[in-house]
Design a protein around this motif. Sequence first.
Motif, mmCIF file in Angstrom:
data_model
loop_
_atom_site.group_PDB
_atom_site.id
_atom_site.type_symbol
_atom_site.label_atom_id
_atom_site.label_comp_id
_atom_site.label_asym_id
_atom_site.label_seq_id
_atom_site.Cartn_x
_atom_site.Cartn_y
_atom_site.Cartn_z
ATOM 1 N N PRO A 40 0.740 -1.072 -0.020
ATOM 2 C CA PRO A 40 0.070 -0.035 0.092
ATOM 3 C C PRO A 40 0.933 1.305 -0.153
ATOM 4 O O PRO A 40 1.933 1.274 0.685
ATOM 5 C CB PRO A 40 -0.767 -0.327 1.358
ATOM 6 C CG PRO A 40 0.186 -1.117 2.161
ATOM 7 C CD PRO A 40 0.814 -2.002 1.250
ATOM 8 N N LEU A 41 0.755 2.211 -0.887
ATOM 9 C CA LEU A 41 1.442 3.156 -1.235
ATOM 10 C C LEU A 41 0.473 4.695 -1.248
ATOM 11 O O LEU A 41 -0.231 4.582 -2.568
ATOM 12 C CB LEU A 41 2.419 3.309 -1.958
ATOM 13 C CG LEU A 41 3.467 4.274 -2.264
ATOM 14 C CD1 LEU A 41 4.275 4.535 -0.974
ATOM 15 C CD2 LEU A 41 4.279 4.130 -3.559
ATOM 16 N N HIS A 42 0.193 5.602 -0.421
ATOM 17 C CA HIS A 42 -0.537 6.690 -0.573
ATOM 18 C C HIS A 42 -2.056 6.279 -1.151
ATOM 19 O O HIS A 42 -2.215 7.068 -2.071
ATOM 20 C CB HIS A 42 -0.082 7.606 -1.490
ATOM 21 C CG HIS A 42 1.550 7.984 -1.037
ATOM 22 N ND1 HIS A 42 1.621 8.905 -0.047
ATOM 23 C CD2 HIS A 42 2.776 7.781 -1.620
ATOM 24 C CE1 HIS A 42 2.863 9.115 0.124
ATOM 25 N NE2 HIS A 42 3.791 8.493 -0.740
ATOM 26 N N GLY A 43 -2.666 5.224 -0.644
ATOM 27 C CA GLY A 43 -4.073 5.042 -0.965
ATOM 28 C C GLY A 43 -4.145 4.179 -2.185
ATOM 29 O O GLY A 43 -5.242 4.080 -2.562
ATOM 30 N N MET A 44 -3.073 3.805 -2.601
ATOM 31 C CA MET A 44 -3.106 2.853 -3.922
ATOM 32 C C MET A 44 -2.251 1.280 -3.579
ATOM 33 O O MET A 44 -1.461 1.369 -2.548
ATOM 34 C CB MET A 44 -2.596 3.546 -5.186
ATOM 35 C CG MET A 44 -1.111 3.860 -5.133
ATOM 36 S SD MET A 44 -0.781 5.005 -6.605
ATOM 37 C CE MET A 44 -0.061 6.254 -5.796
ATOM 38 N N LEU A 45 -2.391 0.514 -4.485
ATOM 39 C CA LEU A 45 -1.329 -0.474 -4.188
ATOM 40 C C LEU A 45 -0.521 -0.858 -5.348
ATOM 41 O O LEU A 45 -0.940 -0.429 -6.633
ATOM 42 C CB LEU A 45 -2.398 -1.850 -4.270
ATOM 43 C CG LEU A 45 -3.289 -2.071 -3.358
ATOM 44 C CD1 LEU A 45 -4.189 -3.287 -3.483
ATOM 45 C CD2 LEU A 45 -2.660 -2.247 -1.922
#
Length: 67
Positions: A40-45
């Motif tokens: 997970p990175l800043h609300g995304m995968l």
Amino acid sequence: MKGTDRCFIRKHGQYKEISYEELLKRKEADASYRDKRFIPLHGMLLEVPPEDYDACLLYTSPSPRDK
């Protein structure tokens, strides 16, 4: 993953954006997707190679100082 609409998969060394729903469909239809690793990175995968995934887990695990 709740709140995640955007996923980035690796294709030929570059990232391609797909929806989370599309990722789930691909996991059902294509066995190779079951072994892919995402962080997970800043609300995304974001898909990462297995060796990078292991390094990310070590880096992001809580340390004793965080308690």
